[in-house]
Design an enzyme around this catalytic site. Structure first.
Site, PDB file in Angstrom:
ATOM      1  N   ARG A 100      -6.771 -48.126  17.794  1.00 52.34           N
ATOM      2  CA  ARG A 100      -6.285 -46.752  18.018  1.00 52.34           C
ATOM      3  C   ARG A 100      -4.803 -46.857  18.305  1.00 52.34           C
ATOM      4  O   ARG A 100      -4.370 -47.530  19.251  1.00 52.34           O
ATOM      5  CB  ARG A 100      -7.014 -46.091  19.191  1.00 52.34           C
ATOM      6  N   HIS A 127      -8.482 -39.767  11.305  1.00 50.33           N
ATOM      7  CA  HIS A 127      -9.485 -40.060  12.333  1.00 50.33           C
ATOM      8  C   HIS A 127     -10.870 -40.114  11.660  1.00 50.33           C
ATOM      9  O   HIS A 127     -11.746 -39.279  11.905  1.00 50.33           O
ATOM     10  CB  HIS A 127      -9.453 -38.982  13.414  1.00 50.33           C
ATOM     11  N   GLN A 130     -14.335 -40.010  13.566  1.00 43.31           N
ATOM     12  CA  GLN A 130     -14.704 -38.673  14.028  1.00 43.31           C
ATOM     13  C   GLN A 130     -15.368 -37.899  12.887  1.00 43.31           C
ATOM     14  O   GLN A 130     -16.397 -37.235  13.081  1.00 43.31           O
ATOM     15  CB  GLN A 130     -13.459 -37.934  14.518  1.00 43.31           C
ATOM     16  N   ASP A 210      -9.738 -28.015  17.352  1.00 40.23           N
ATOM     17  CA  ASP A 210      -9.236 -29.236  17.990  1.00 40.23           C
ATOM     18  C   ASP A 210      -8.135 -28.831  18.968  1.00 40.23           C
ATOM     19  O   ASP A 210      -7.562 -27.739  18.879  1.00 40.23           O
ATOM     20  CB  ASP A 210      -8.704 -30.215  16.930  1.00 40.23           C
ATOM     21  N   CYS A 250     -13.914 -31.814  18.296  1.00 48.44           N
ATOM     22  CA  CYS A 250     -13.982 -33.277  18.445  1.00 48.44           C
ATOM     23  C   CYS A 250     -13.811 -33.707  19.899  1.00 48.44           C
ATOM     24  O   CYS A 250     -14.111 -34.853  20.220  1.00 48.44           O
ATOM     25  CB  CYS A 250     -12.949 -33.932  17.554  1.00 48.44           C
ATOM     26  N   ARG A 278     -20.998 -39.924  17.573  1.00 45.76           N
ATOM     27  CA  ARG A 278     -19.971 -40.945  17.361  1.00 45.76           C
ATOM     28  C   ARG A 278     -20.604 -42.338  17.426  1.00 45.76           C
ATOM     29  O   ARG A 278     -20.332 -43.194  16.584  1.00 45.76           O
ATOM     30  CB  ARG A 278     -18.871 -40.833  18.435  1.00 45.76           C
TER      31      ARG A 278
HETATM   32  N1   CP Z   1     -12.600 -37.290  19.746  1.00 45.27           N
HETATM   33  C1   CP Z   1     -12.037 -38.411  20.232  1.00 45.27           C
HETATM   34  O1   CP Z   1     -11.564 -39.279  19.486  1.00 45.27           O
HETATM   35  O2   CP Z   1     -12.123 -38.517  21.587  1.00 45.27           O
HETATM   36  P1   CP Z   1     -11.310 -39.573  22.473  1.00 45.27           P
HETATM   37  O3   CP Z   1      -9.849 -39.306  22.257  1.00 45.27           O
HETATM   38  O4   CP Z   1     -11.761 -39.327  23.885  1.00 45.27           O
HETATM   39  O5   CP Z   1     -11.681 -40.960  22.002  1.00 45.27           O
END
Ligand code: CP
Length: 291
Positions: A100, A127, A130, A210, A250, A278
């Site tokens: 990430r 992403h 997701q 979002d 998300c 997830r």
């Molecule tokens: N939706 C998502 O990626 O959540 P986080 O940022 O908490 O990992």
């Protein structure tokens, strides 16, 4: 299937549907696979996370493996070691690497030098993990994906892009409604772009929101809130979608900003299922990447 999952477009339709079938099976029997027995998975977080870290860490454990969570400030990467050298060393120890980070190019650089699969746990551009959970949630609710209509309302960001790209592979028709200056750019895989949230949600089976102020957007928070206010997912907007339409998000959510509390905690949302899915979807992905 390519070795890495950087955008989600590495999956063709058959591979994507097979992954979702496998995710359903793993949800029904979470401890039925030992695909990672005796193997370790590196999970590198340069940005904050709740869902991604929890779901990958628990998912790797459920598959019999060991998750190794690394924060950037714990790695020599933070003191100047190159991304490529970091990838070379990771490849000698673990079966796959998740990252990430902000710049998508950094993920690509890691993948380029890695001898083990690399997967995207969020960049500023994509992403895909997701989107896999989102498609799983949609199919769970409607029993199919082909021909479904999904409307995303708000900032045309990484989540919107991954929904457009991965949704198109599955036959989901995606519309994205954003104000001027926040429209989804680049390859949108045929997603319908509009500035009108009511037009976007017409006939939609799912309406997706979002956060308006993402990590790194803090300096422009006030301007973002002002521009995005007409795009709030509330009951009035959801009423303009198809009968039986669901609300998706998300997370993390900011009730009262991009989504009303009534929708976030109400009977039409599948948001908390998304958060759970997830783990199931990513376990199926890990099985595919390391086999
Ligand atoms: N939706 C998502 O990626 O959540 P986080 O940022 O908490 O990992």
């Amino acid at each position: 299937m390519a070795r890495h999952l950087l955008t989600g477009t590495e999956l063709d339709r058959d591979a994507l549907l097979a992954l979702l079938d496998r995710a359903d099976a793993l949800k029904a029997a979470p401890l039925s696979s030992r695909a990672l027995e005796g193997r370790s998975i590196a999970l590198i977080f340069e940005r904050h996370s709740t869902r991604t870290r929890l779901s990958f860490e628990a998912g790797v454990f459920e598959l019999g493996g060991r998750p190794i969570v690394l924060r950037r400030d714990e790695l020599q990467l933070a003191r100047g070691e190159s991304v490529a050298d970091t990838a070379r060393v990771l490849s000698r120890h673990v079966a796959a690497v998740g990252l990430r980070t902000g710049p998508h190019e950094l993920l690509e650089e890691l993948a380029q030098a890695s001898r083990v699969p690399v997967f995207n746990m969020l960049t500023a551009v994509h992403h895909p993990c997701q989107a896999l959970a989102d498609l799983m949630t949609l199919r769970e609710r409607f029993g199919r994906l082909e021909g479904l209509k999904l409307a995303y309302v708000g900032d045309g960001n990484n989540v919107a892009r991954s929904l457009a790209l991965v949704g198109a592979i599955a036959g989901v028709q995606v519309a994205v409604a954003s104000p001027d200056g926040y429209a989804l750019a680049g390859d949108t895989a045929g997603a319908r772009l509009t500035a009108d949230p009511v037009e976007a949600v017409a006939d939609a089976d799912a309406v997706y929101a979002d956060v308006w102020v993402s990590m790194g957007d803090e300096d422009s928070a006030d301007a973002r809130r002002a521009a995005l206010a007409p795009y709030r997912l509330d009951d009035a907007l959801l009423d303009r979608a198809a009968p039986g339409a669901i609300a998706l998000h998300c997370l993390p959510a900011h009730p009262g900003e991009e989504i009303s509390a009534d929708v976030l905690y109400g009977p039409r949302q599948c948001i908390w299922d998304q958060a759970e899915n997830r783990r199931h979807a990513q376990k199926a992905l890990l099985e595919l990447l390391v086999r």
